[in-house]
Scaffold this motif. Sequence first.
Motif, PDB file in Angstrom:
ATOM      1  N   ARG A 107      49.050   6.778   5.857  1.00  0.00           N
ATOM      2  CA  ARG A 107      48.008   6.564   6.538  1.00  0.00           C
ATOM      3  C   ARG A 107      46.781   6.562   6.092  1.00  0.00           C
ATOM      4  O   ARG A 107      45.749   6.528   5.216  1.00  0.00           O
ATOM      5  CB  ARG A 107      47.391   6.232   8.016  1.00  0.00           C
ATOM      6  N   CYS A 108      46.749   8.043   6.023  1.00  0.00           N
ATOM      7  CA  CYS A 108      45.676   9.332   5.842  1.00  0.00           C
ATOM      8  C   CYS A 108      45.264   9.766   3.794  1.00  0.00           C
ATOM      9  O   CYS A 108      43.822   9.576   4.044  1.00  0.00           O
ATOM     10  CB  CYS A 108      45.352  10.332   6.668  1.00  0.00           C
ATOM     11  N   ASP A 109      46.821  10.276   4.031  1.00  0.00           N
ATOM     12  CA  ASP A 109      46.633  10.625   2.205  1.00  0.00           C
ATOM     13  C   ASP A 109      46.673  10.683   1.458  1.00  0.00           C
ATOM     14  O   ASP A 109      46.563  10.745   0.370  1.00  0.00           O
ATOM     15  CB  ASP A 109      47.799  11.782   1.884  1.00  0.00           C
ATOM     16  N   PHE A 110      46.833   8.713   1.356  1.00  0.00           N
ATOM     17  CA  PHE A 110      46.934   8.093   0.274  1.00  0.00           C
ATOM     18  C   PHE A 110      45.855   6.592   0.323  1.00  0.00           C
ATOM     19  O   PHE A 110      45.145   6.603   1.477  1.00  0.00           O
ATOM     20  CB  PHE A 110      48.357   7.309   0.438  1.00  0.00           C
ATOM     21  N   PRO A 111      46.019   5.993  -0.436  1.00  0.00           N
ATOM     22  CA  PRO A 111      44.660   5.033  -0.594  1.00  0.00           C
ATOM     23  C   PRO A 111      45.350   3.914   0.104  1.00  0.00           C
ATOM     24  O   PRO A 111      46.761   3.655   0.551  1.00  0.00           O
ATOM     25  CB  PRO A 111      45.095   4.486  -2.629  1.00  0.00           C
ATOM     26  N   THR A 112      44.281   3.211   0.697  1.00  0.00           N
ATOM     27  CA  THR A 112      44.468   1.621   0.892  1.00  0.00           C
ATOM     28  C   THR A 112      44.399   0.563   0.263  1.00  0.00           C
ATOM     29  O   THR A 112      43.603  -0.083  -0.280  1.00  0.00           O
ATOM     30  CB  THR A 112      43.889   1.704   2.143  1.00  0.00           C
ATOM     31  N   GLU A 113      46.063  -0.052  -0.055  1.00  0.00           N
ATOM     32  CA  GLU A 113      45.112  -1.798  -0.331  1.00  0.00           C
ATOM     33  C   GLU A 113      45.836  -3.300   0.356  1.00  0.00           C
ATOM     34  O   GLU A 113      47.271  -2.811   1.807  1.00  0.00           O
ATOM     35  CB  GLU A 113      46.301  -1.614  -1.659  1.00  0.00           C
ATOM     36  N   SER A 114      46.053  -4.095   0.301  1.00  0.00           N
ATOM     37  CA  SER A 114      46.097  -5.373   0.624  1.00  0.00           C
ATOM     38  C   SER A 114      46.391  -6.054   0.354  1.00  0.00           C
ATOM     39  O   SER A 114      46.154  -6.639  -1.000  1.00  0.00           O
ATOM     40  CB  SER A 114      45.156  -5.679   2.144  1.00  0.00           C
ATOM     41  N   VAL A 115      47.779  -7.084   0.574  1.00  0.00           N
ATOM     42  CA  VAL A 115      47.878  -8.015  -0.523  1.00  0.00           C
ATOM     43  C   VAL A 115      48.205  -9.095   0.443  1.00  0.00           C
ATOM     44  O   VAL A 115      48.588  -9.023   1.639  1.00  0.00           O
ATOM     45  CB  VAL A 115      48.672  -7.820  -1.056  1.00  0.00           C
ATOM     46  N   ILE A 116      48.003 -10.163   0.491  1.00  0.00           N
ATOM     47  CA  ILE A 116      48.661 -11.852   0.495  1.00  0.00           C
ATOM     48  C   ILE A 116      49.591 -12.412   0.326  1.00  0.00           C
ATOM     49  O   ILE A 116      49.314 -12.526  -1.178  1.00  0.00           O
ATOM     50  CB  ILE A 116      47.054 -13.099   1.375  1.00  0.00           C
ATOM     51  N   HIS A 117      50.587 -12.727   1.278  1.00  0.00           N
ATOM     52  CA  HIS A 117      51.568 -12.812   0.777  1.00  0.00           C
ATOM     53  C   HIS A 117      52.201 -13.724   1.245  1.00  0.00           C
ATOM     54  O   HIS A 117      52.994 -14.212   2.101  1.00  0.00           O
ATOM     55  CB  HIS A 117      52.568 -11.381   0.783  1.00  0.00           C
ATOM     56  N   MET A 118      53.017 -14.809   0.586  1.00  0.00           N
ATOM     57  CA  MET A 118      53.610 -16.031   1.383  1.00  0.00           C
ATOM     58  C   MET A 118      54.865 -15.663   1.288  1.00  0.00           C
ATOM     59  O   MET A 118      55.276 -15.269   0.076  1.00  0.00           O
ATOM     60  CB  MET A 118      53.092 -17.403   0.825  1.00  0.00           C
ATOM     61  N   MET A 119      55.665 -15.054   2.137  1.00  0.00           N
ATOM     62  CA  MET A 119      57.452 -15.128   2.576  1.00  0.00           C
ATOM     63  C   MET A 119      57.856 -16.201   3.016  1.00  0.00           C
ATOM     64  O   MET A 119      57.765 -16.454   3.682  1.00  0.00           O
ATOM     65  CB  MET A 119      57.354 -13.401   2.875  1.00  0.00           C
TER      66      MET A 119
END
Length: 412
Positions: A85-97
Amino acid sequence: MGFEELNPKARTALTQRYPGLDVLVSDPANAQTASRANLTSHLTPRDEHYIRTHHRTPDIDADEWVVSVTGLVECEAEIGMTELRCDFPTESVIHMMECSGNSRAYFDPEAEGDQWGDGAIGSAVWTGTPVRAVLDEYGAAADEGLWLSAMGGEAPPDKDVFCRSIPMSKIVDDCLLAYEMNGSPMTREHGYPVRLIVPGWFGNNSVKWVKEVRVMEEMVHGEEWTDRDGQDYTEYQQSSYRIIPVQDDEPTHHASVDVFSTYDQFTEAVEEVRNAYLFDQLVKSLIIAPADNTTLSTSTVELAGIAWSGEERVKGVEISTDGGDSWHDTELVGPDLGPYAPTKFRHVWKPDPGEHTLCSRATDEAERTQPATVSDPEQELRGIENDQYPWNKKGYGNNAYLPHAITVEVDE
Ligand SMILES: Nc1nc2c(c(=O)[nH]1)N[C@H]1C(S)=C(S)[C@@H](COP(=O)(O)O)O[C@H]1N2
Ligand SMILES: [Mo]
């Protein structure tokens, strides 16, 4: 091979925790969204998102959990959840699974496995660490042609490990090691504390409870992987999640394939692959309103629904009010939430009195369209042909529009 109910109390517990789901089997947890109405929005509420699991849901202490990074890397490593969580970048994606077994119940004759209706789909914002950043950190090879195998940590010692090999080009493009769902912590059933998200690909690729990611030259196959410390890692890559027509037995296990699009494997690579792998999703749509089997008494009706696809965006959705004889374009509405989010459509209809069969047909940017029906097994199709979806033994990938049609009665 369906699942037996091992533990009746588990059904009550799962139903109480997830009132918006219909439980198919509770132990292991398998449940679909209870109604199409749950899919009205661009996002599915976290607790109405379907659950699909092969082994009993693990109870993991996130403070103790590590993800091992192995294989073709400069230094092998173990990452704890705080570090991830803390040492790497954070990204988000909306995914219709969508589960590849979604809409299996519409196969005739019945295909093997749990009889999912059309509720094994859900759209969520998944947040986590891009796998690319983890690979960079540990000096992993990331060349095209390589694979990343993600392994689930939940299988008991006598069961097959849920493991999927994903092409490196997809991994570095947009795959996440996700730890949040719709802005809330992920529930145990969805992979807590960490799962892989492969946006736009069938759910079977998004490995939950990830314990190891391994950079490899090939997919998991062969002796090394059928018996790795006494467990089989190949079942869910090479045997399950393949399109198997009625005349075929066990599909050939491949070390590698070059064509990743599920649809293209149906057509272009049939000779080479023969039994397509369920990788990216096929274009599909559902009418959400009005509801099935309702009586309407207005002269103007708004028809509305959702559409989704795989690596190619939804380009358009047509609607038919006469069971597929004639078609009308619909209007695509709502914000652009990225390439893997569902698209909403609407169409204003001035109906004549009587009974009507309503169906929707989506087309993606590559001009692939939903076929009308599922074929007979005797046709032995390996891919979509002549407006027919290939009946296959394990009942995967059904995106035909007629089985998904609804019926409404319009009053005088
Ligand atoms: N470790 C592990 N990962 C897994 C599975 C599993 O059984 N074990 N099921 C897969 C399948 S078939 C699907 S469709 C999705 C379902 O994800 P969900 O339960 O969050 O909807 O998880 C995938 N990841
Ligand atoms: Mo699935």
